[in-house]
Design an enzyme around this catalytic site. Sequence first.
Site, PDB file in Angstrom:
ATOM      1  N   CYS A 242       0.864  -1.210   0.000  1.00 39.85           N
ATOM      2  CA  CYS A 242       0.000   0.000   0.000  1.00 39.85           C
ATOM      3  C   CYS A 242       0.889   1.245   0.000  1.00 39.85           C
ATOM      4  N   ARG A 247       3.347   6.341  -1.838  1.00 40.21           N
ATOM      5  CA  ARG A 247       4.625   7.037  -2.078  1.00 40.21           C
ATOM      6  C   ARG A 247       4.709   7.496  -3.531  1.00 40.21           C
ATOM      7  N   MET A 341      13.237  34.226  -0.083  1.00 45.62           N
ATOM      8  CA  MET A 341      13.173  35.307  -1.080  1.00 45.62           C
ATOM      9  C   MET A 341      12.040  36.290  -0.785  1.00 45.62           C
ATOM     10  N   GLY A 343      11.458  37.468   2.121  1.00 45.79           N
ATOM     11  CA  GLY A 343      11.818  38.267   3.287  1.00 45.79           C
ATOM     12  C   GLY A 343      10.802  38.084   4.403  1.00 45.79           C
ATOM     13  N   GLU A 367       5.478   8.114   5.308  1.00 48.64           N
ATOM     14  CA  GLU A 367       5.594   7.218   4.135  1.00 48.64           C
ATOM     15  C   GLU A 367       7.043   6.794   3.904  1.00 48.64           C
ATOM     16  N   HIS A 370      13.240  10.194   4.733  1.00 49.75           N
ATOM     17  CA  HIS A 370      14.301  10.369   3.737  1.00 49.75           C
ATOM     18  C   HIS A 370      15.413   9.334   3.978  1.00 49.75           C
TER      19      HIS A 370
HETATM   20  P1  TGC Z   1      11.638  -6.146   3.927  1.00 51.71           P
HETATM   21  O1  TGC Z   1      12.347  -7.436   4.223  1.00 51.71           O
HETATM   22  O2  TGC Z   1      12.342  -5.133   3.114  1.00 51.71           O
HETATM   23  O3  TGC Z   1      10.274  -6.456   3.212  1.00 51.71           O
HETATM   24  C1  TGC Z   1       9.303  -7.343   3.740  1.00 51.71           C
HETATM   25  C2  TGC Z   1       8.459  -7.807   2.565  1.00 51.71           C
HETATM   26  O4  TGC Z   1       7.833  -6.681   1.942  1.00 51.71           O
HETATM   27  C3  TGC Z   1       8.284  -6.540   0.564  1.00 51.71           C
HETATM   28  N1  TGC Z   1       8.488  -5.107   0.338  1.00 51.71           N
HETATM   29  C4  TGC Z   1       7.660  -4.343  -0.361  1.00 51.71           C
HETATM   30  N2  TGC Z   1       6.579  -4.630  -1.060  1.00 51.71           N
HETATM   31  C5  TGC Z   1       5.944  -3.607  -1.685  1.00 51.71           C
HETATM   32  N3  TGC Z   1       6.353  -2.325  -1.611  1.00 51.71           N
HETATM   33  C6  TGC Z   1       7.445  -2.001  -0.877  1.00 51.71           C
HETATM   34  N4  TGC Z   1       7.825  -0.721  -0.794  1.00 51.71           N
HETATM   35  C7  TGC Z   1       8.167  -3.026  -0.234  1.00 51.71           C
HETATM   36  N5  TGC Z   1       9.260  -3.055   0.550  1.00 51.71           N
HETATM   37  C8  TGC Z   1       9.463  -4.340   0.891  1.00 51.71           C
HETATM   38  C9  TGC Z   1       9.554  -7.350   0.485  1.00 51.71           C
HETATM   39  O5  TGC Z   1       9.782  -7.803  -0.817  1.00 51.71           O
HETATM   40  C10 TGC Z   1       9.240  -8.481   1.453  1.00 51.71           C
HETATM   41  O6  TGC Z   1       8.332  -9.350   0.793  1.00 51.71           O
HETATM   42  P2  TGC Z   1       8.335 -10.938   1.094  1.00 51.71           P
HETATM   43  O7  TGC Z   1       7.265 -11.471   0.192  1.00 51.71           O
HETATM   44  O8  TGC Z   1       9.716 -11.417   0.751  1.00 51.71           O
HETATM   45  O9  TGC Z   1       8.031 -11.108   2.541  1.00 51.71           O
HETATM   46  O10 TGC Z   1      11.162  -5.548   5.292  1.00 51.71           O
HETATM   47  P3  TGC Z   1      11.971  -4.848   6.422  1.00 51.71           P
HETATM   48  O11 TGC Z   1      11.402  -5.286   7.726  1.00 51.71           O
HETATM   49  O12 TGC Z   1      13.446  -5.020   6.146  1.00 51.71           O
HETATM   50  O13 TGC Z   1      11.552  -3.308   6.280  1.00 51.71           O
HETATM   51  C11 TGC Z   1      11.980  -2.550   5.252  1.00 51.71           C
HETATM   52  C12 TGC Z   1      11.675  -1.055   5.490  1.00 51.71           C
HETATM   53  C13 TGC Z   1      12.460  -0.517   6.666  1.00 51.71           C
HETATM   54  C14 TGC Z   1      12.126  -0.371   4.225  1.00 51.71           C
HETATM   55  C15 TGC Z   1      10.170  -0.865   5.737  1.00 51.71           C
HETATM   56  O14 TGC Z   1       9.824  -1.329   7.000  1.00 51.71           O
HETATM   57  C16 TGC Z   1       9.724   0.555   5.572  1.00 51.71           C
HETATM   58  O15 TGC Z   1       9.401   0.967   4.469  1.00 51.71           O
HETATM   59  N6  TGC Z   1       9.659   1.373   6.677  1.00 51.71           N
HETATM   60  C17 TGC Z   1       9.069   2.693   6.640  1.00 51.71           C
HETATM   61  C18 TGC Z   1       7.695   2.653   7.273  1.00 51.71           C
HETATM   62  C19 TGC Z   1       6.739   3.607   6.631  1.00 51.71           C
HETATM   63  O16 TGC Z   1       6.915   4.064   5.528  1.00 51.71           O
HETATM   64  N7  TGC Z   1       5.641   3.869   7.318  1.00 51.71           N
HETATM   65  C20 TGC Z   1       4.624   4.685   6.764  1.00 51.71           C
HETATM   66  C21 TGC Z   1       3.374   4.588   7.606  1.00 51.71           C
HETATM   67  S1  TGC Z   1       1.900   5.114   6.761  1.00 51.71           S
HETATM   68  C22 TGC Z   1       2.088   6.754   6.575  1.00 51.71           C
HETATM   69  O17 TGC Z   1       3.054   7.363   6.868  1.00 51.71           O
HETATM   70  C23 TGC Z   1       0.929   7.431   5.979  1.00 51.71           C
HETATM   71  S2  TGC Z   1       1.064   9.123   5.826  1.00 51.71           S
HETATM   72  C24 TGC Z   1      -0.389   9.339   5.073  1.00 51.71           C
HETATM   73  C25 TGC Z   1      -0.632  10.652   4.507  1.00 51.71           C
HETATM   74  O18 TGC Z   1      -1.206  11.499   5.260  1.00 51.71           O
HETATM   75  O19 TGC Z   1      -0.378  10.860   3.290  1.00 51.71           O
HETATM   76  P1  FAD Z   2      11.581   7.073  13.801  1.00 51.20           P
HETATM   77  O1  FAD Z   2      11.413   5.778  13.077  1.00 51.20           O
HETATM   78  O2  FAD Z   2      11.713   7.028  15.270  1.00 51.20           O
HETATM   79  O3  FAD Z   2      12.802   7.865  13.169  1.00 51.20           O
HETATM   80  C1  FAD Z   2      13.477   8.924  13.864  1.00 51.20           C
HETATM   81  C2  FAD Z   2      14.712   9.312  13.046  1.00 51.20           C
HETATM   82  O4  FAD Z   2      15.573   8.188  12.937  1.00 51.20           O
HETATM   83  C3  FAD Z   2      14.396   9.729  11.608  1.00 51.20           C
HETATM   84  O5  FAD Z   2      15.278  10.739  11.205  1.00 51.20           O
HETATM   85  C4  FAD Z   2      14.697   8.460  10.812  1.00 51.20           C
HETATM   86  O6  FAD Z   2      15.042   8.727   9.452  1.00 51.20           O
HETATM   87  C5  FAD Z   2      15.894   7.927  11.586  1.00 51.20           C
HETATM   88  N1  FAD Z   2      16.042   6.466  11.434  1.00 51.20           N
HETATM   89  C6  FAD Z   2      15.142   5.497  11.700  1.00 51.20           C
HETATM   90  N2  FAD Z   2      15.659   4.289  11.450  1.00 51.20           N
HETATM   91  C7  FAD Z   2      16.915   4.496  11.005  1.00 51.20           C
HETATM   92  C8  FAD Z   2      17.977   3.630  10.572  1.00 51.20           C
HETATM   93  N3  FAD Z   2      17.813   2.301  10.551  1.00 51.20           N
HETATM   94  N4  FAD Z   2      19.142   4.179  10.203  1.00 51.20           N
HETATM   95  C9  FAD Z   2      19.311   5.527  10.219  1.00 51.20           C
HETATM   96  N5  FAD Z   2      18.360   6.407  10.615  1.00 51.20           N
HETATM   97  C10 FAD Z   2      17.171   5.882  11.000  1.00 51.20           C
HETATM   98  N6  FAD Z   2       1.534   6.499   9.958  1.00 51.20           N
HETATM   99  C11 FAD Z   2       0.513   5.662   9.668  1.00 51.20           C
HETATM  100  O7  FAD Z   2       0.595   4.442   9.879  1.00 51.20           O
HETATM  101  N7  FAD Z   2      -0.643   6.144   9.113  1.00 51.20           N
HETATM  102  C12 FAD Z   2      -0.830   7.454   8.859  1.00 51.20           C
HETATM  103  O8  FAD Z   2      -1.896   7.846   8.350  1.00 51.20           O
HETATM  104  C13 FAD Z   2       0.216   8.361   9.190  1.00 51.20           C
HETATM  105  N8  FAD Z   2       0.029   9.708   9.013  1.00 51.20           N
HETATM  106  C14 FAD Z   2       0.980  10.571   9.497  1.00 51.20           C
HETATM  107  C15 FAD Z   2       0.703  11.946   9.515  1.00 51.20           C
HETATM  108  C16 FAD Z   2       1.628  12.825  10.056  1.00 51.20           C
HETATM  109  C17 FAD Z   2       1.301  14.282  10.157  1.00 51.20           C
HETATM  110  C18 FAD Z   2       2.883  12.335  10.522  1.00 51.20           C
HETATM  111  C19 FAD Z   2       3.911  13.282  11.068  1.00 51.20           C
HETATM  112  C20 FAD Z   2       3.163  10.991  10.505  1.00 51.20           C
HETATM  113  C21 FAD Z   2       2.202  10.083  10.013  1.00 51.20           C
HETATM  114  N9  FAD Z   2       2.412   8.705  10.075  1.00 51.20           N
HETATM  115  C22 FAD Z   2       1.402   7.834   9.745  1.00 51.20           C
HETATM  116  C23 FAD Z   2       3.604   8.166  10.746  1.00 51.20           C
HETATM  117  C24 FAD Z   2       4.865   8.170   9.866  1.00 51.20           C
HETATM  118  O9  FAD Z   2       4.795   7.207   8.879  1.00 51.20           O
HETATM  119  C25 FAD Z   2       6.067   7.926  10.807  1.00 51.20           C
HETATM  120  O10 FAD Z   2       6.211   9.109  11.563  1.00 51.20           O
HETATM  121  C26 FAD Z   2       7.327   7.622  10.015  1.00 51.20           C
HETATM  122  O11 FAD Z   2       7.243   6.344   9.431  1.00 51.20           O
HETATM  123  C27 FAD Z   2       8.605   7.722  10.891  1.00 51.20           C
HETATM  124  O12 FAD Z   2       8.459   7.022  12.079  1.00 51.20           O
HETATM  125  P2  FAD Z   2       8.821   7.732  13.489  1.00 51.20           P
HETATM  126  O13 FAD Z   2       8.092   9.018  13.534  1.00 51.20           O
HETATM  127  O14 FAD Z   2       8.546   6.725  14.549  1.00 51.20           O
HETATM  128  O15 FAD Z   2      10.353   8.048  13.408  1.00 51.20           O
END
Ligand code: TGC
Ligand code: FAD
Length: 392
Positions: A242, A247, A341, A343, A367, A370
């Site tokens: 998802c 993203r 820019m 100010g 999501e 960085h």
């Molecule tokens: P990893 O071993 O890399 O992957 C586990 C399984 O997932 C597959 N996979 C993906 N599939 C689809 N899309 C992707 N981007 C994928 N990345 C990995 C992978 O192939 C594997 O599949 P399988 O079948 O072999 O099991 O997993 P990991 O535990 O090493 O984690 C990788 C990592 C750190 C990159 C991942 O945990 C991650 O992306 N962390 C960031 C979390 C994040 O983005 N959270 C967002 C929360 S939602 C949100 O922020 C909504 S904001 C909403 C808004 O207001 O717009």
């Molecule tokens: P952390 O994971 O604690 O990271 C803290 C710092 O450490 C960051 O700079 C990060 O880059 C760095 N870091 C982490 N791991 C590593 C590593 N291995 N090596 C080096 N640096 C690292 N989530 C949802 O599920 N659903 C939503 O709808 C949603 N909406 C959001 C809306 C807002 C306004 C905000 C602010 C966040 C939202 N999020 C949502 C959560 C968002 O996805 C998380 O905040 C994000 O994934 C980062 O997690 P964290 O805040 O716990 O930071």
Amino acid sequence: MAFESLDFYRIDDELSDEERIARDAVREFVERDFLPRVVEHIRQDGSFPLELVPKMADLGLFGANLHGYGCAGMNNVAYGLVMQELERGDSGLRSFASVQGALCMYPIYAYGTDEQKDRWLPAMARGERIGCFGLTEPDYGSDPGGMLSRAERRGDRWILNGTKRWITNGSIADVAIVWAGTDEGIQGFLVEKDFPGFEARDMKGKFSLRASITSELFLSDVEVPEENRLSGVTGLRGPLGCLTQARYGIAWGALGAALACFDEARRYSKDRVVFGRPLASLQIPQQKLVWMATEITKGQLLALRLGRLKDRGELHHSMVSMAKMNNVDIALQVARLARDMLGANGIVDDYCSMRHMLNLETVRTYEGTHDIHTLVLGRELTGFGAFGDEQR
Ligand code: TGC
Ligand code: FAD
């Protein structure tokens, strides 16, 4: 004066009529219906113009690149342009559509049963039902695989316990897609707002994404029927799949924020007179504008190529990581430069650059931060995971 979108490399020539029409319709909606009210909403912490939801639905903005179930069925470039235009308004507006479409409708569409699709997707496309996506927890953001939320099977029901934090639209959602650990791995559940034991509370005090609702979800022995489980996927790849969709939208959306800031800075610098000359006639402001225009143009090319690959089914999620990481990063730098820019005028809400700048701090974090996208790409390019967990 009407917004002028930068198109230095004539990328418009590469678009189909349908793609341009979709973009222009959303541009007009943002100009006419959203921008006149955004300041009122950012002055209130955490309020979204919900009265615009029916209009957004009429424009086909929810699940716009999904097919059937009342969705618009746009191709991915048209969808990206829609996200660009929404975020030209505000990241909170694009977030609303991203969460509804990419994070809630998509998992039901991709992993749900026919009954779940029939029940939820048409109503969500019409904006009559709102969704939220609960992955992040207080102690597990970048590393959702460590989540503590649990779902235990009891016959034909599941008992959910846990806390989700930072959840966009949490308190206004009719349904929360909640990801929880089970004996078989992470699974997704459709938790309906009136299920006993489920509560959503708004989070206050944000400097960023103020025109958006952010909530905490509490689940205490919530009983969820088996028919509300997303049975088509198990494991972290469910929620990550998802995130790839959302993203992708952000890679385009961030360009919208950057285009708004560039337009504002260019206009302002032509009108503002300093030391007897227009700001725009001096070398340093020109250098800033040139940097902005060059980075936006590179970002546009990245997004367009990504969209065409996605339409051909040739996208790898690490490509999305590169575009999200780059385009948000340059958009944030563009917004900071534009604010500079302007100010002192740049710090008040008569102008949009600082609002975008503050929003983009969230967009850089959610999501996948960085840093996380850098690590995803590092692993893709070298074969070595550098996340800090030796099992990776
Ligand atoms: P990893 O071993 O890399 O992957 C586990 C399984 O997932 C597959 N996979 C993906 N599939 C689809 N899309 C992707 N981007 C994928 N990345 C990995 C992978 O192939 C594997 O599949 P399988 O079948 O072999 O099991 O997993 P990991 O535990 O090493 O984690 C990788 C990592 C750190 C990159 C991942 O945990 C991650 O992306 N962390 C960031 C979390 C994040 O983005 N959270 C967002 C929360 S939602 C949100 O922020 C909504 S904001 C909403 C808004 O207001 O717009
Ligand atoms: P952390 O994971 O604690 O990271 C803290 C710092 O450490 C960051 O700079 C990060 O880059 C760095 N870091 C982490 N791991 C590593 C590593 N291995 N090596 C080096 N640096 C690292 N989530 C949802 O599920 N659903 C939503 O709808 C949603 N909406 C959001 C809306 C807002 C306004 C905000 C602010 C966040 C939202 N999020 C949502 C959560 C968002 O996805 C998380 O905040 C994000 O994934 C980062 O997690 P964290 O805040 O716990 O930071």
